[in-house]
Design a protein around this motif. Structure first.
Motif, mmCIF file in Angstrom:
data_model
loop_
_atom_site.group_PDB
_atom_site.id
_atom_site.type_symbol
_atom_site.label_atom_id
_atom_site.label_comp_id
_atom_site.label_asym_id
_atom_site.label_seq_id
_atom_site.Cartn_x
_atom_site.Cartn_y
_atom_site.Cartn_z
ATOM 1 N N ARG A 149 -1.522 -0.101 25.577
ATOM 2 C CA ARG A 149 -2.799 -0.813 25.640
ATOM 3 C C ARG A 149 -3.194 -1.353 24.263
ATOM 4 N N ILE A 150 -2.937 -0.567 23.218
ATOM 5 C CA ILE A 150 -3.289 -1.003 21.867
ATOM 6 C C ILE A 150 -2.360 -2.112 21.394
ATOM 7 N N LEU A 151 -1.100 -2.025 21.777
ATOM 8 C CA LEU A 151 -0.183 -3.118 21.458
ATOM 9 C C LEU A 151 -0.672 -4.413 22.099
ATOM 10 N N ALA A 152 -1.047 -4.339 23.374
ATOM 11 C CA ALA A 152 -1.475 -5.531 24.091
ATOM 12 C C ALA A 152 -2.746 -6.128 23.487
ATOM 13 N N ARG A 153 -3.676 -5.279 23.038
ATOM 14 C CA ARG A 153 -4.957 -5.772 22.544
ATOM 15 C C ARG A 153 -4.916 -6.177 21.075
ATOM 16 N N ASP A 154 -4.130 -5.449 20.278
ATOM 17 C CA ASP A 154 -4.238 -5.607 18.824
ATOM 18 C C ASP A 154 -2.930 -5.931 18.105
ATOM 19 N N LEU A 155 -1.852 -5.251 18.460
ATOM 20 C CA LEU A 155 -0.658 -5.258 17.615
ATOM 21 C C LEU A 155 0.509 -6.072 18.152
ATOM 22 N N LYS A 156 0.346 -6.691 19.313
ATOM 23 C CA LYS A 156 1.448 -7.458 19.896
ATOM 24 C C LYS A 156 1.977 -8.542 18.961
ATOM 25 N N PRO A 157 1.124 -9.269 18.218
ATOM 26 C CA PRO A 157 1.655 -10.293 17.313
ATOM 27 C C PRO A 157 2.535 -9.720 16.204
ATOM 28 N N TYR A 158 2.447 -8.407 15.978
ATOM 29 C CA TYR A 158 3.185 -7.772 14.881
ATOM 30 C C TYR A 158 4.342 -6.913 15.384
ATOM 31 N N ARG A 159 4.721 -7.080 16.643
ATOM 32 C CA ARG A 159 5.747 -6.210 17.226
ATOM 33 C C ARG A 159 7.026 -6.181 16.398
ATOM 34 N N ASP A 160 7.462 -7.309 15.879
ATOM 35 C CA ASP A 160 8.714 -7.336 15.130
ATOM 36 C C ASP A 160 8.612 -6.613 13.784
ATOM 37 N N GLU A 161 7.396 -6.337 13.327
ATOM 38 C CA GLU A 161 7.213 -5.572 12.092
ATOM 39 C C GLU A 161 7.168 -4.066 12.352
ATOM 40 N N LEU A 162 6.896 -3.683 13.576
ATOM 41 C CA LEU A 162 6.676 -2.282 13.905
ATOM 42 C C LEU A 162 7.988 -1.564 14.210
ATOM 43 N N VAL A 163 8.020 -0.288 13.877
ATOM 44 C CA VAL A 163 9.092 0.599 14.308
ATOM 45 C C VAL A 163 8.476 1.581 15.292
ATOM 46 N N ILE A 164 8.815 1.425 16.560
ATOM 47 C CA ILE A 164 8.272 2.247 17.633
ATOM 48 C C ILE A 164 9.395 3.108 18.189
ATOM 49 N N ASN B 26 14.225 0.279 7.741
ATOM 50 C CA ASN B 26 13.326 0.831 6.738
ATOM 51 C C ASN B 26 12.179 1.579 7.404
ATOM 52 N N LEU B 27 11.750 2.660 6.757
ATOM 53 C CA LEU B 27 10.610 3.442 7.225
ATOM 54 C C LEU B 27 9.662 3.684 6.062
ATOM 55 N N PRO B 28 8.356 3.731 6.336
ATOM 56 C CA PRO B 28 7.401 4.075 5.274
ATOM 57 C C PRO B 28 7.536 5.548 4.904
ATOM 58 N N ARG B 29 7.100 5.937 3.701
ATOM 59 C CA ARG B 29 7.208 7.332 3.282
ATOM 60 C C ARG B 29 6.392 8.262 4.174
ATOM 61 N N ILE B 30 5.320 7.765 4.751
ATOM 62 C CA ILE B 30 4.559 8.527 5.730
ATOM 63 C C ILE B 30 4.462 7.696 7.009
ATOM 64 N N SER B 31 4.726 8.349 8.141
ATOM 65 C CA SER B 31 4.680 7.682 9.439
ATOM 66 C C SER B 31 3.652 8.384 10.321
ATOM 67 N N ARG C 265 0.805 -1.222 0.000
ATOM 68 C CA ARG C 265 0.000 0.000 0.000
ATOM 69 C C ARG C 265 0.838 1.272 0.000
ATOM 70 N N LEU C 266 2.024 1.232 0.610
ATOM 71 C CA LEU C 266 2.804 2.443 0.847
ATOM 72 C C LEU C 266 4.283 2.133 0.651
ATOM 73 N N GLU C 267 4.976 2.967 -0.107
ATOM 74 C CA GLU C 267 6.403 2.755 -0.337
ATOM 75 C C GLU C 267 7.182 2.923 0.970
ATOM 76 N N TYR C 268 8.293 2.240 1.066
ATOM 77 C CA TYR C 268 9.183 2.406 2.209
ATOM 78 C C TYR C 268 10.618 2.250 1.729
ATOM 79 N N GLY C 269 11.555 2.771 2.524
ATOM 80 C CA GLY C 269 12.954 2.708 2.124
ATOM 81 C C GLY C 269 13.863 2.879 3.319
ATOM 82 N N SER C 270 15.160 2.755 3.084
ATOM 83 C CA SER C 270 16.155 2.778 4.152
ATOM 84 C C SER C 270 16.224 4.137 4.828
ATOM 85 N N CYS C 271 16.472 4.105 6.113
ATOM 86 C CA CYS C 271 16.677 5.310 6.900
ATOM 87 C C CYS C 271 18.165 5.627 6.904
#
Length: 349
Positions: A80-95, A25-30, A13-19
């Motif tokens: 709270r949102i990580l715990a409820r929704d996004l925890k399975p995707y933690r390794d994909e996220l840049v926080i 890598n970061l998406p073009r919009i964060s 859906r969204l381009e990403y590239g090296s920081c």
């Protein structure tokens, strides 16, 4: 309670590239959680925004210790949102998170001291329920703390495993070059600089983008909409009750909404209309425009609704500008006294 499952085509859906020169890598919009993710906002609305952002390819969520209000509540809500929704995707996220601005009373709740930065990072991790963040920033230069002390704290954050990478925010070009050289010698390179940048706030073009490129740092541009001035909300000169100006957000100054600024915004709105974009979309696209080695890595946007998020993400559909368009924009895209971070930026170059 239904279980969130991320869209399978989220990376299409969204381009990403090296920081910078790093492998990150970061998406073009964060997505920044500065204004709309505190304890004063609807939590379920926050969940909808974050889940939709991830479905649309936004995997970079940016915070700071004092984001709210109240300070710290944005990190708590993300936890709270990580715990409820996004925890399975933690390794994909840049926080990412930052420390530097005022978090509380007393001398060790702001600045760039080792004590403040590392204790703040520990509290941030507790609030988010994480054992590390992906980038930890010095949020601003501190004239009362030796630069070496601040950078040693960033270095220690990485070598101790509490952060994957280190970055700085709102440092001027001279200080950025020096900081990058010190961190290189320590063995923990600065991979990113996060400055304010918009069509009404172009200070980074006076050396900082060149230094970042020269030192292999990515650039995360925050406030590309100039605190909402580069949207259609204020074009008629009135202040909507639910806008940043209307609710009296600390990031808003009364002298921002002047007739010269409105004149520039209206002229830019006309250019955006000819491009088939909203003013906000063009403002984001302009920040992301091709500037050769000085090109911004990602634009950091906020969102108060899913609809606003989707509309602003559409900016990436056209980031190309003709020479004529750029010339027209330059007539109106001038510094307009909206850089509320300038005191920190200027204090050490």
């Amino acid at each position: 309670m239904s279980t969130y499952v991320a869209s399978e085509d989220r990376y299409e859906r969204l381009e990403y590239g090296s920081c910078g020169n790093s492998g990150l890598n970061l998406p073009r919009i964060s997505l920044g959680l500065w204004q709309n993710f505190g304890g004063d906002r609807d939590f379920e609305g926050q969940r909808r925004i974050l889940r939709r952002a991830f479905d649309l390819g936004v995997f970079h969520f940016d915070l700071a210790n004092n984001y709210g209000p109240p300070p710290g509540s944005a990190e708590e809500n993300l936890g709270r949102i990580l715990a409820r929704d996004l925890k399975p995707y933690r390794d994909e996220l840049v926080i990412t998170t930052k420390a530097g601005w005022v978090m509380g009373p007393g001398p060790h709740q702001q600045g760039g001291s080792r004590k403040y930065l590392l204790s703040s990072l520990d509290r941030s991790l507790e609030r988010m329920g994480l054992d590390h963040v992906d980038i930890f920033y010095s949020h601003r230069p501190d004239p009362d703390t030796p630069l070496e002390e601040t950078l040693m704290a960033l270095h220690h954050a990485v070598v101790s495993g509490r952060a994957m990478y280190a970055g700085i925010s709102s440092y001027g070009p001279t200080l950025t070059r020096l900081a990058a050289e010190i961190m290189h010698d320590l063995g923990t390179p600065l991979i990113v600089h996060q400055p304010s940048y918009s069509m009404l706030n172009r200070w980074v073009e006076d050396g900082l983008l060149d230094v970042a490129s020269d030192k292999g740092m990515g650039v995360v541009a925050f406030s590309p909409l100039a605190q909402g001035l580069l949207t259609d909300r204020y074009l008629d000169g009135t202040v909507p009750a639910d806008s940043r100006a209307g609710v009296g957000r600390p990031s808003w100054r009364d002298n921002m909404l002047t007739e010269p600024v409105l004149e520039r915004a209206r002229a830019l709105h006309e250019i955006a209309s000819r491009r088939g974009q909203t003013l906000a979309q063009m403002a984001i696209a302009w920040v992301l425009r091709d500037q050769g080695p000085r090109t911004v890595t990602t634009a950091l946007i906020g969102a108060s609704s899913v609809e606003q998020l989707e509309q602003n993400l559409a900016a990436v559909e056209n980031t190309h500008f003709t020479d004529e368009e750029l010339s027209d924009i330059d007539r109106w895209a001038v510094d307009s006294d909206v850089n509320i971070w300038w005191g920190a930026t200027a204090s050490k170059g």
